[in-house]
Design a protein around this motif. Structure first.
Motif, mmCIF file in Angstrom:
data_model
loop_
_atom_site.group_PDB
_atom_site.id
_atom_site.type_symbol
_atom_site.label_atom_id
_atom_site.label_comp_id
_atom_site.label_asym_id
_atom_site.label_seq_id
_atom_site.Cartn_x
_atom_site.Cartn_y
_atom_site.Cartn_z
ATOM 1 N N GLY A 193 -2.163 -6.701 -3.802
ATOM 2 C CA GLY A 193 -2.214 -7.782 -2.827
ATOM 3 C C GLY A 193 -2.759 -9.046 -3.445
ATOM 4 O O GLY A 193 -3.300 -9.035 -4.550
ATOM 5 N N THR A 194 -2.622 -10.144 -2.719
ATOM 6 C CA THR A 194 -3.065 -11.450 -3.195
ATOM 7 C C THR A 194 -4.122 -11.995 -2.256
ATOM 8 O O THR A 194 -3.952 -11.958 -1.038
ATOM 9 N N MET B 123 1.429 1.926 9.551
ATOM 10 C CA MET B 123 0.519 2.765 8.779
ATOM 11 C C MET B 123 -0.332 3.659 9.670
ATOM 12 O O MET B 123 -1.261 4.280 9.205
ATOM 13 N N GLY B 124 -0.075 3.734 10.935
ATOM 14 C CA GLY B 124 -0.762 4.670 11.824
ATOM 15 C C GLY B 124 -2.228 4.370 12.007
ATOM 16 O O GLY B 124 -2.995 5.232 12.354
ATOM 17 N N GLY B 125 -2.705 3.197 11.744
ATOM 18 C CA GLY B 125 -4.119 2.919 11.890
ATOM 19 C C GLY B 125 -4.296 1.721 12.694
ATOM 20 O O GLY B 125 -5.132 1.108 13.016
ATOM 21 N N LEU C 200 -10.084 -3.709 3.059
ATOM 22 C CA LEU C 200 -9.128 -2.711 3.535
ATOM 23 C C LEU C 200 -9.907 -1.399 3.574
ATOM 24 O O LEU C 200 -10.539 -1.024 2.581
ATOM 25 N N PHE C 201 -9.884 -0.712 4.702
ATOM 26 C CA PHE C 201 -10.653 0.510 4.859
ATOM 27 C C PHE C 201 -9.705 1.684 5.083
ATOM 28 O O PHE C 201 -8.800 1.608 5.911
ATOM 29 N N ILE D 48 0.857 -1.181 0.000
ATOM 30 C CA ILE D 48 0.000 0.000 0.000
ATOM 31 C C ILE D 48 0.892 1.229 0.000
ATOM 32 O O ILE D 48 1.824 1.314 0.793
ATOM 33 N N GLU D 49 0.600 2.140 -0.902
ATOM 34 C CA GLU D 49 1.335 3.404 -0.947
ATOM 35 C C GLU D 49 0.324 4.533 -1.020
ATOM 36 O O GLU D 49 -0.539 4.548 -1.903
#
Length: 173
Positions: A63-64, A171-173, A96-97, A52-53
């Motif tokens: 992703g897989t 990722m800060g989440g 993914l949210f 993720i960028e």
């Protein structure tokens, strides 16, 4: 008249073949917004090897699916920039949210993407959508001491947590 041998045609088009066969399936995405936020859900289950960028201009995901072994990817080039530092993300076994902070709060964007062409894989998330005038009405009913909690869906969070979700490392989440 233009005449290409088979070898010449392959040489001239090999770059097309390389990118076509290396690409994963387009990941389905739903989205909603507020004056200051974007809610983006990438609907791919059982993701492993995720990349993720997030930059101010775009979100890229690869992703897989660990069950089907299919590779998925999506690149969202935003209509306007987002604030990477103030944005958050969560993942569970189904989705993914992303809760992305717009760099400029203000009127709703006319669309999520810079490109105005209709994308079949991108849909409105009607469970999270609110019209601008509904948002104004809700702001009038705010509860003292609960600033910053607008748009927070406790039930959705509990469902995600029950699915084994949690923050993503780094990722800060």
């Amino acid at each position: 008249a233009l005449s290409l041998t088979h070898a010449g045609w392959l040489a001239a088009t090999s770059h097309l073949l390389d990118t076509t066969f290396n690409m994963g399936r387009q990941a389905p995405v739903v989205w909603a917004q507020r004056e200051d936020k974007l809610y983006i859900t990438v609907q791919v289950a059982n993701v492993v090897d995720k990349q993720i960028e997030l930059t101010p201009e775009k979100l890229t995901f690869k992703g897989t699916d660990n069950v089907s072994k299919e590779e998925y990817e999506v690149t969202l080039e935003f209509y306007k920039p987002v604030d990477v530092e103030e944005s958050k993300q969560m993942a569970n076994q189904r989705v993914l949210f992303f809760n992305l902070q717009k760099q400029e709060s203000g009127p709703y964007w006319p669309r999520l993407l810079k490109d105005s062409a209709k994308q079949r894989w991108l849909k409105t998330d009607f469970d999270k959508w609110k019209d601008e005038d509904e948002e104004d009405e809700e702001a009038d009913k705010s509860v003292p001491g609960m600033d910053g909690m607008e748009g927070f869906d406790m039930e959705a969070m509990q469902r995600m947590m029950a699915g084994g979700g949690g923050g993503m490392p780094g990722m800060g989440g």
